[in-house]
Design an enzyme around this catalytic site. Structure first.
Site, PDB file in Angstrom:
ATOM      1  N   LYS A  20      -4.584   6.961  -5.350  1.00  0.00           N
ATOM      2  CA  LYS A  20      -4.674   5.374  -5.314  1.00  0.00           C
ATOM      3  C   LYS A  20      -3.581   5.171  -4.498  1.00  0.00           C
ATOM      4  CE  LYS A  20      -5.211   1.209  -7.653  1.00  0.00           C
ATOM      5  NZ  LYS A  20      -4.411   0.483  -6.445  1.00  0.00           N
ATOM      6  N   ASP A  22      -1.089   1.886  -2.527  1.00  0.00           N
ATOM      7  CA  ASP A  22      -0.521   0.703  -2.658  1.00  0.00           C
ATOM      8  C   ASP A  22      -0.461  -0.043  -1.496  1.00  0.00           C
ATOM      9  OD1 ASP A  22       0.494  -1.563  -4.364  1.00  0.00           O
ATOM     10  OD2 ASP A  22       2.393  -0.619  -4.265  1.00  0.00           O
ATOM     11  N   GLU A 156       0.770   5.774  -6.927  1.00  0.00           N
ATOM     12  CA  GLU A 156       0.356   4.330  -7.362  1.00  0.00           C
ATOM     13  C   GLU A 156      -0.780   4.637  -8.663  1.00  0.00           C
ATOM     14  OE1 GLU A 156      -0.770   0.230  -7.634  1.00  0.00           O
ATOM     15  OE2 GLU A 156       1.089   1.260  -7.178  1.00  0.00           O
TER      16      GLU A 156
END
Length: 197
Positions: A20, A22, A156
Site C-alpha cells: 500500500k 502513501d 504504509e
C-alpha cells in the site's frame, strides 16, 4: 474502486497482496497521444505531474486508462504523502506513478475482466516504461507473510485483492481490502507516527 479497511491482516486462498502506497490516488488517461492525470476527486493533476504525464505519453499503447497512486519515496523506498504536500526541494525522489490496475487498453474496456487478467495486461503495457512509472509491488502469496514483509520494510500497509474480482468504479468493495501499518499525522519525521502490530 475503493478498498474496504480492516484492522488486522489475513490470508485467503485466491487473493493477492500488494504494497500500500502513501500518496495521491489517480487515474492516468491516454488517448491519441494526449494524457490527462485526474485525482480521485476529479482534480486535474496533469500540469502538477508533467513528468509523469510525459512518461505515460511515451508508452506504446495509443489508448490506456491506468489506476494508480502518485507517490514519493525516501532513501529506504518507503512512500510518504507528506513529501508530496511539502516544498519541492525536500523531495527525495521525483513523483512516481505506481500503477496497480489497467482499466482500458488499445481500444478495449477491461472492467469486467478478472483482476489477474487486468494485472497481466498492466505488466505488458508497462514492460518498456521509462521514467517515473512503476507497476505496484506484489508481495508473497500468503497474506500473513506479506504482512510481515510490510512490517520489515516499514511500508504504509498492505492491500489484499481477490484475483478473480472485476473492477467496480465508484464503490468501496470487499473484493479489495486495505490494512494500514503506518499511520502518520503531519510531515514525516515532524508529526506523530505510530505502527499497528
Amino acid at each position: 474502486m475503493l478498498a474496504a479497511e480492516v484492522k488486522r491482516p489475513f490470508h485467503k486462498p485466491g487473493w493477492v497482496y500488494e504494497e500500500k502506497y502513501d500518496g495521491y490516488r489517480a487515474l492516468a488517461y491516454k488517448h491519441a497521444g494526449r494524457v490527462q492525470i485526474v485525482s480521485r476527486n476529479l482534480k486535474d493533476l496533469t500540469a502538477q505531474f508533467a513528468e509523469v504525464a510525459a512518461a505515460v505519453a511515451r508508452l506504446r499503447a495509443s489508448s490506456l486508462v491506468l489506476d494508480a497512486e502518485i507517490a514519493v519515496f525516501d532513501e529506504h523506498l518507503v512512500s510518504h504523502l507528506g513529501y508530496l504536500r511539502g516544498p519541492r526541494e525536500k523531495l527525495l525522489t521525483p513523483p512516481i506513478l505506481v500503477a496497480f490496475d489497467c482499466l482500458y487498453a488499445r481500444g478495449r474496456e477491461l472492467f469486467r475482466e478478472p483482476l489477474h487478467r487486468r494485472r497481466a495486461r498492466l505488466e505488458r503495457e508497462l514492460a518498456d516504461a521509462e521514467g517515473p512509472l512503476l507497476v505496484a509491488r506484489r508481495l508473497g502469496p500468503d497474506g500473513l507473510e506479506a504482512w510481515e514483509e510490510v512490517k520489515a520494510h516499514g511500508w504504509e500497509g498492505l492491500v489484499a485483492k481477490d484475483a478473480a474480482s472485476i473492477y467496480e468504479p465508484g464503490t468501496r468493495t470487499r473484493s479489495w481490502i486495505k490494512v494500514k501499518y503506518k499511520v502518520r499525522v503531519g510531515w514525516p519525521g515532524e508529526g506523530i507516527e505510530y505502527t499497528r502490530e
